[in-house]
Design an enzyme around this catalytic site. Structure first.
Site, PDB file in Angstrom:
ATOM      1  N   GLY A  41       0.839  -1.186   0.000  1.00  0.00           N
ATOM      2  CA  GLY A  41       0.000   0.000   0.000  1.00  0.00           C
ATOM      3  C   GLY A  41       0.877   1.239   0.000  1.00  0.00           C
ATOM      4  O   GLY A  41       2.014   1.213   0.477  1.00  0.00           O
ATOM      5  N   GLN A  82       2.751   9.957   1.480  1.00  0.00           N
ATOM      6  CA  GLN A  82       4.062   9.301   1.484  1.00  0.00           C
ATOM      7  C   GLN A  82       4.926   9.691   0.296  1.00  0.00           C
ATOM      8  O   GLN A  82       6.117   9.394   0.276  1.00  0.00           O
ATOM      9  CB  GLN A  82       3.897   7.782   1.518  1.00  0.00           C
ATOM     10  N   CYS A 104       5.995   0.220   7.597  1.00  0.00           N
ATOM     11  CA  CYS A 104       5.582   1.336   6.748  1.00  0.00           C
ATOM     12  C   CYS A 104       6.765   1.765   5.886  1.00  0.00           C
ATOM     13  O   CYS A 104       7.884   1.875   6.386  1.00  0.00           O
ATOM     14  CB  CYS A 104       5.114   2.490   7.637  1.00  0.00           C
ATOM     15  N   HIS A 110      -4.503   0.969   7.524  1.00  0.00           N
ATOM     16  CA  HIS A 110      -3.157   1.550   7.612  1.00  0.00           C
ATOM     17  C   HIS A 110      -3.014   2.712   6.622  1.00  0.00           C
ATOM     18  O   HIS A 110      -2.546   3.795   6.984  1.00  0.00           O
ATOM     19  CB  HIS A 110      -2.115   0.458   7.335  1.00  0.00           C
ATOM     20  N   GLU A 111      -3.417   2.488   5.369  1.00  0.00           N
ATOM     21  CA  GLU A 111      -3.291   3.536   4.352  1.00  0.00           C
ATOM     22  C   GLU A 111      -4.264   4.687   4.617  1.00  0.00           C
ATOM     23  O   GLU A 111      -3.932   5.851   4.407  1.00  0.00           O
ATOM     24  CB  GLU A 111      -3.483   2.966   2.946  1.00  0.00           C
ATOM     25  N   HIS A 142      -2.925   7.191   6.907  1.00  0.00           N
ATOM     26  CA  HIS A 142      -2.011   8.148   6.268  1.00  0.00           C
ATOM     27  C   HIS A 142      -2.746   9.394   5.776  1.00  0.00           C
ATOM     28  O   HIS A 142      -2.235  10.508   5.916  1.00  0.00           O
ATOM     29  CB  HIS A 142      -1.262   7.513   5.103  1.00  0.00           C
TER      30      HIS A 142
END
Length: 195
Positions: free
Chosen positions: A45, A50, A105, A147-148, A151
């Site tokens: 991902g 990021q 990550c 998780h994504e 972000h």
């Protein structure tokens, strides 16, 4: 095109992403670059923050997880076929039992910690063609999405670990900020001189 991944400590990783529309400049090229960058770093991902963009966009391909021997055949098959682009995502529901899994990550190389999350989510988003979707996911797919999604909310997995564990990894996190991390992919570090 492969672009550098932003390292821990960069302010963009703490911003809540802005919604975008179909007219966002070079959107298709951006999505392609995100997949290329994610695959180059052997990730499953990658979120726009990021790569330095404070927008609500992330991409996922869980295929690499499908080879895990710790999974049932059904789980392996589910992961094998899951690839998706998420634009302007909103998690509507997180429910089910909490379960713990060791997460890492791409923005925080060489740091892995156990993170507890709910097992099931309901999410609403637009795909790369701006078709609106509402889906329910569980297990590892739900976890990767959570998780994504974090972000684009300005949250990192290290925010979800105990104070003791945060203290234990403090030096590693400082090294990442200072550019003293050496992953097998391109990164941009917040404090590195001459970056």
């Amino acid at each position: 095109m492969i672009v550098p991944i932003v390292g821990y400590g960069d302010p963009v990783l703490r911003k809540i992403g802005r919604e975008i529309d179909l007219d966002y400049p070079n959107l298709n090229e951006l999505i392609t670059n995100m997949y290329d960058t994610m695959y180059n770093a052997f990730g499953v991902g990658l979120a726009a923050p990021q790569i330095g963009l404070d927008i609500r966009l992330f991409v996922i391909d869980t295929e690499p997880f499908s080879d895990s021997e710790n999974l049932t055949k059904e789980e392996q098959e589910q992961l094998k076929g899951y690839k998706q682009t998420f634009i302007n995502a909103k998690i509507l529901v997180e429910d089910g039992d909490e379960w713990t899994f060791n997460e890492g990550c791409l923005s925080i190389p060489d740091v892995r910690e156990d993170v507890t999350r709910k097992e099931r989510i309901k999410i609403e988003y637009f795909d790369e063609k701006f078709i609106k979707k509402t889906e329910i996911h569980d297990g590892l797919i739900a976890r990767v999405i959570q998780h994504e999604y974090d972000h684009i909310q300005g949250i990192l997995f290290t925010d979800k670990i105990s104070s003791l564990k945060k203290t234990l990894i403090k030096k590693k996190l400082q090294n990442i900020m200072d550019g003293k991390a050496f992953p097998d992919y391109r990164m941009r570090f917040v404090n590195k001189k001459g970056r």
